[in-house]
Design a protein around this motif. Structure first.
Motif, PDB file in Angstrom:
ATOM      1  N   ASN A 133      12.664  -3.303   3.544  1.00  0.00           N
ATOM      2  CA  ASN A 133      11.527  -2.599   2.959  1.00  0.00           C
ATOM      3  C   ASN A 133      10.176  -3.145   3.406  1.00  0.00           C
ATOM      4  N   LYS A 134      10.169  -4.356   3.998  1.00  0.00           N
ATOM      5  CA  LYS A 134       8.962  -4.970   4.551  1.00  0.00           C
ATOM      6  C   LYS A 134       7.873  -5.183   3.493  1.00  0.00           C
ATOM      7  N   LYS A 135       8.293  -5.700   2.349  1.00  0.00           N
ATOM      8  CA  LYS A 135       7.358  -6.056   1.287  1.00  0.00           C
ATOM      9  C   LYS A 135       7.602  -7.506   0.883  1.00  0.00           C
ATOM     10  N   ALA A 136       6.625  -8.084   0.182  1.00  0.00           N
ATOM     11  CA  ALA A 136       6.732  -9.485  -0.203  1.00  0.00           C
ATOM     12  C   ALA A 136       7.880  -9.709  -1.189  1.00  0.00           C
ATOM     13  N   VAL A 137       8.133  -8.727  -2.056  1.00  0.00           N
ATOM     14  CA  VAL A 137       9.178  -8.836  -3.073  1.00  0.00           C
ATOM     15  C   VAL A 137      10.320  -7.898  -2.703  1.00  0.00           C
ATOM     16  N   LYS A 138      11.546  -8.400  -2.776  1.00  0.00           N
ATOM     17  CA  LYS A 138      12.712  -7.575  -2.444  1.00  0.00           C
ATOM     18  C   LYS A 138      12.842  -6.410  -3.428  1.00  0.00           C
ATOM     19  N   TYR A 139      13.198  -5.249  -2.872  1.00  0.00           N
ATOM     20  CA  TYR A 139      13.315  -4.046  -3.695  1.00  0.00           C
ATOM     21  C   TYR A 139      14.765  -3.567  -3.699  1.00  0.00           C
ATOM     22  N   TRP A 140      15.389  -3.618  -4.862  1.00  0.00           N
ATOM     23  CA  TRP A 140      16.721  -3.058  -5.094  1.00  0.00           C
ATOM     24  C   TRP A 140      16.756  -2.611  -6.540  1.00  0.00           C
ATOM     25  N   ARG A 141      16.937  -1.310  -6.753  1.00  0.00           N
ATOM     26  CA  ARG A 141      16.862  -0.768  -8.101  1.00  0.00           C
ATOM     27  C   ARG A 141      18.121   0.011  -8.456  1.00  0.00           C
ATOM     28  N   ASP A 142      18.660  -0.306  -9.604  1.00  0.00           N
ATOM     29  CA  ASP A 142      19.686   0.514 -10.230  1.00  0.00           C
ATOM     30  C   ASP A 142      18.984   1.216 -11.386  1.00  0.00           C
ATOM     31  N   ILE A 143      18.458   2.407 -11.111  1.00  0.00           N
ATOM     32  CA  ILE A 143      17.668   3.094 -12.137  1.00  0.00           C
ATOM     33  C   ILE A 143      18.615   3.796 -13.110  1.00  0.00           C
ATOM     34  N   GLY A 144      19.253   2.975 -13.937  1.00  0.00           N
ATOM     35  CA  GLY A 144      20.312   3.464 -14.795  1.00  0.00           C
ATOM     36  C   GLY A 144      19.862   3.965 -16.139  1.00  0.00           C
ATOM     37  N   THR A 145      18.593   3.779 -16.504  1.00  0.00           N
ATOM     38  CA  THR A 145      18.087   4.271 -17.783  1.00  0.00           C
ATOM     39  C   THR A 145      16.889   5.170 -17.533  1.00  0.00           C
ATOM     40  N   LEU A 146      16.555   5.972 -18.530  1.00  0.00           N
ATOM     41  CA  LEU A 146      15.430   6.899 -18.399  1.00  0.00           C
ATOM     42  C   LEU A 146      14.115   6.151 -18.188  1.00  0.00           C
ATOM     43  N   ASP A 147      13.924   5.068 -18.922  1.00  0.00           N
ATOM     44  CA  ASP A 147      12.677   4.305 -18.768  1.00  0.00           C
ATOM     45  C   ASP A 147      12.596   3.656 -17.393  1.00  0.00           C
ATOM     46  N   ALA A 148      13.733   3.114 -16.892  1.00  0.00           N
ATOM     47  CA  ALA A 148      13.731   2.503 -15.560  1.00  0.00           C
ATOM     48  C   ALA A 148      13.470   3.557 -14.488  1.00  0.00           C
ATOM     49  N   TYR A 149      14.034   4.746 -14.671  1.00  0.00           N
ATOM     50  CA  TYR A 149      13.808   5.851 -13.738  1.00  0.00           C
ATOM     51  C   TYR A 149      12.334   6.234 -13.706  1.00  0.00           C
ATOM     52  N   TRP A 150      11.736   6.376 -14.863  1.00  0.00           N
ATOM     53  CA  TRP A 150      10.311   6.740 -14.959  1.00  0.00           C
ATOM     54  C   TRP A 150       9.431   5.653 -14.336  1.00  0.00           C
ATOM     55  N   GLU A 151       9.736   4.393 -14.641  1.00  0.00           N
ATOM     56  CA  GLU A 151       8.928   3.288 -14.106  1.00  0.00           C
ATOM     57  C   GLU A 151       9.003   3.230 -12.583  1.00  0.00           C
ATOM     58  N   ALA A 152      10.196   3.471 -12.020  1.00  0.00           N
ATOM     59  CA  ALA A 152      10.339   3.449 -10.561  1.00  0.00           C
ATOM     60  C   ALA A 152       9.544   4.569  -9.917  1.00  0.00           C
ATOM     61  N   ASN A 153       9.500   5.736 -10.544  1.00  0.00           N
ATOM     62  CA  ASN A 153       8.682   6.831 -10.029  1.00  0.00           C
ATOM     63  C   ASN A 153       7.196   6.521 -10.161  1.00  0.00           C
ATOM     64  N   MET A 154       6.799   5.922 -11.266  1.00  0.00           N
ATOM     65  CA  MET A 154       5.387   5.596 -11.466  1.00  0.00           C
ATOM     66  C   MET A 154       4.900   4.562 -10.454  1.00  0.00           C
ATOM     67  N   ASP A 155       5.779   3.675 -10.046  1.00  0.00           N
ATOM     68  CA  ASP A 155       5.392   2.694  -9.030  1.00  0.00           C
ATOM     69  C   ASP A 155       5.026   3.374  -7.716  1.00  0.00           C
ATOM     70  N   LEU A 156       5.655   4.506  -7.419  1.00  0.00           N
ATOM     71  CA  LEU A 156       5.436   5.174  -6.140  1.00  0.00           C
ATOM     72  C   LEU A 156       4.018   5.707  -5.996  1.00  0.00           C
ATOM     73  N   VAL A 157       3.324   5.959  -7.101  1.00  0.00           N
ATOM     74  CA  VAL A 157       1.978   6.529  -7.014  1.00  0.00           C
ATOM     75  C   VAL A 157       0.889   5.455  -7.061  1.00  0.00           C
ATOM     76  N   SER A 158       1.289   4.191  -7.121  1.00  0.00           N
ATOM     77  CA  SER A 158       0.296   3.112  -7.108  1.00  0.00           C
ATOM     78  C   SER A 158      -0.307   2.975  -5.708  1.00  0.00           C
ATOM     79  N   VAL A 159      -1.411   2.273  -5.614  1.00  0.00           N
ATOM     80  CA  VAL A 159      -2.115   2.120  -4.336  1.00  0.00           C
ATOM     81  C   VAL A 159      -1.224   1.444  -3.305  1.00  0.00           C
ATOM     82  N   ASP A 160      -0.502   0.415  -3.724  1.00  0.00           N
ATOM     83  CA  ASP A 160       0.404  -0.295  -2.831  1.00  0.00           C
ATOM     84  C   ASP A 160       1.783  -0.354  -3.484  1.00  0.00           C
ATOM     85  N   PRO A 161       2.559   0.735  -3.423  1.00  0.00           N
ATOM     86  CA  PRO A 161       3.845   0.768  -4.115  1.00  0.00           C
ATOM     87  C   PRO A 161       4.822  -0.256  -3.563  1.00  0.00           C
ATOM     88  N   GLN A 162       5.738  -0.692  -4.436  1.00  0.00           N
ATOM     89  CA  GLN A 162       6.719  -1.695  -4.012  1.00  0.00           C
ATOM     90  C   GLN A 162       7.700  -1.128  -2.996  1.00  0.00           C
TER      91      GLN A 162
END
Length: 412
Positions: free
Chosen positions: A245-274
């Motif tokens: 993914n070429k980011k400072a923090v490793k990205y691996w998500r098991d978006i198994g809950t509704l809140d985790a799913y929403w949070e992962a989508n919200m990260d995508l619209v940030s200025v520098d998404p993970q």
């Protein structure tokens, strides 16, 4: 990589993501506007040079099977390359898959037809980037019979995962499923190795274990049954996750809950998404419908005027922002936002219409929903809970195709 046959396990119910999984399998749930969750695993396969891939589907498989046929029928049969969705065949048993190992065992005929030297088992419901060729090279370098993909996580979080104990050479000494007291990494008491649900085997070796496990009254699971037995008898190593993914923090998500799913989508619209969607060297493929470009109309820059705008958001093709405002949200294709509607911190899926003067906040709206004019969602928890799914954090989830009635009678 030509000697590797890949099986993607995509049959899970995804019950914790209900109602998003009420009509589809978890790997078929949309993510990031235009993608499906399974697109990330399949893109990893292509980017890693894998060309023989069977996707094992089971529950509510129609949309997932349709997506694979429409978007992933891209390899050449003349070259004996394919990505194929495989429903339960019931060649060995009339049962549904009883576990991850049983899913592979019931499709042993695919392995026998191909005669691969190596078998790669992947989960179809995680989001990450990984070059599986590096895992293969590690297996060869260690002369291993099996290699398990592992990611280092804070030890206080490890009890939610299968935890791998290793020696200093990364040879696995124990495998514990969701242990109360996880074993830490050598020389790193603050972290533990969590299993990623990724396994690479020498085919002759794993075939013996699958046949033996099928005769036992076990859970027929790789993590619970197969791997622990192999550790005692074979050379089983952990492969430390190398993030593409070429980011400072490793990205691996098991978006198994509704809140985790929403949070992962919200990260995508940030200025520098993970998660980096924009790396041309590691493209993420998907099926894309024939939608026109997104359009933003009305620029009445005066008090009370209409202005169609989207800020800090992902907006896909076919969307029309017609005098409304979208902020910090993800819009899938063909979403129509009408006059003075206000959408904030939300995930809106395909073919959704937001009526004029509606206000939406912290919501997931599934496909084919029409929000009537002057509707408020996300502002009154008690009222939302009477009609929709509401999580403990207050996130509102509207089911696919749900029929909503107007909150205000336009006739007065």
């Amino acid at each position: 990589m030509k000697n590797i046959f890949t099986m993607v396990l995509a049959g899970g119910k995804g019950e914790r993501l209900n109602p998003l999984t009420a009509q589809r399998a978890k790997p078929a749930v949309p993510f990031g506007g235009k993608y499906r969750i399974i697109d990330f695993t399949l893109s990893n396969c292509l980017n890693s040079g894998l060309r023989k891939i069977a996707v094992l589907i089971q529950y509510k498989s129609h949309s997932l099977d349709r997506h694979i046929r429409a978007g992933w029928n891209i390899l050449s049969a003349d070259l004996d390359e394919y990505i194929a969705s495989v429903p339960p065949q019931q060649r060995i048993s009339e049962d549904w898959y009883r576990g991850t190992a049983d899913a592979v065992y019931q499709n042993m005929f695919l392995i026998d037809d191909e005669h691969p030297e190596f078998l790669l088992i992947l989960a179809g419901d995680h989001i990450y980037k990984m070059n599986y060729a590096e895992m293969y090279h590690w297996l060869i370098a260690t002369s291993a019979d099996a290699v398990v993909g592992a990611i280092d996580i804070p030890i206080q979080e490890a009890s939610r995962f299968g935890v791998i104990a290793v020696n200093e050479d990364y040879r696995i000494t124990r495998f514990d499923e969701k242990p109360a007291h996880p074993i830490s990494l050598p020389n790193d008491p603050d972290h533990a190795f969590a299993s990623m649900g990724i396994y690479l085997f020498r085919t002759k070796v794993i075939r013996e274990y699958l046949l033996a496990d099928a005769k036992e009254g076990s859970a027929h699971d790789f993590g619970k049954n197969i791997i622990p037995k192999m550790i005692a008898e074979k050379r089983v190593y952990a492969f430390k996750f190398q993030d593409a993914n070429k980011k400072a923090v490793k990205y691996w998500r098991d978006i198994g809950t509704l809140d985790a799913y929403w949070e992962a989508n919200m990260d995508l619209v940030s200025v520098d998404p993970q998660f980096n969607f924009y790396d041309a060297e590691w493209p993420i493929r998907t099926y894309q419908g024939q939608f026109p470009p997104a359009k933003f109309v009305f620029a009445q820059d005066f008090q009370g005027g209409r202005m169609g705008v989207a800020l800090d958001s992902i907006v896909c093709g076919g969307c029309i922002i017609s005098g409304g405002r979208v902020q910090n949200s993800v819009l899938s294709p063909n979403v129509h936002v009408h006059d003075h509607a206000d959408i904030r911190d939300s995930v809106v899926m395909e073919n959704v219409t937001i009526g004029a003067q509606s206000r939406i906040r912290r919501a997931i709206i599934d496909k084919d929903v029409t929000i009537p004019p002057q509707t408020e969602i996300g502002y009154n928890r008690e009222a939302d809970a009477q009609r929709f799914t509401v999580t403990e954090s207050g996130l509102v989830v509207i089911s696919k195709g749900m029929k909503l009635h107007a909150s205000v009678d336009p006739s007065g």
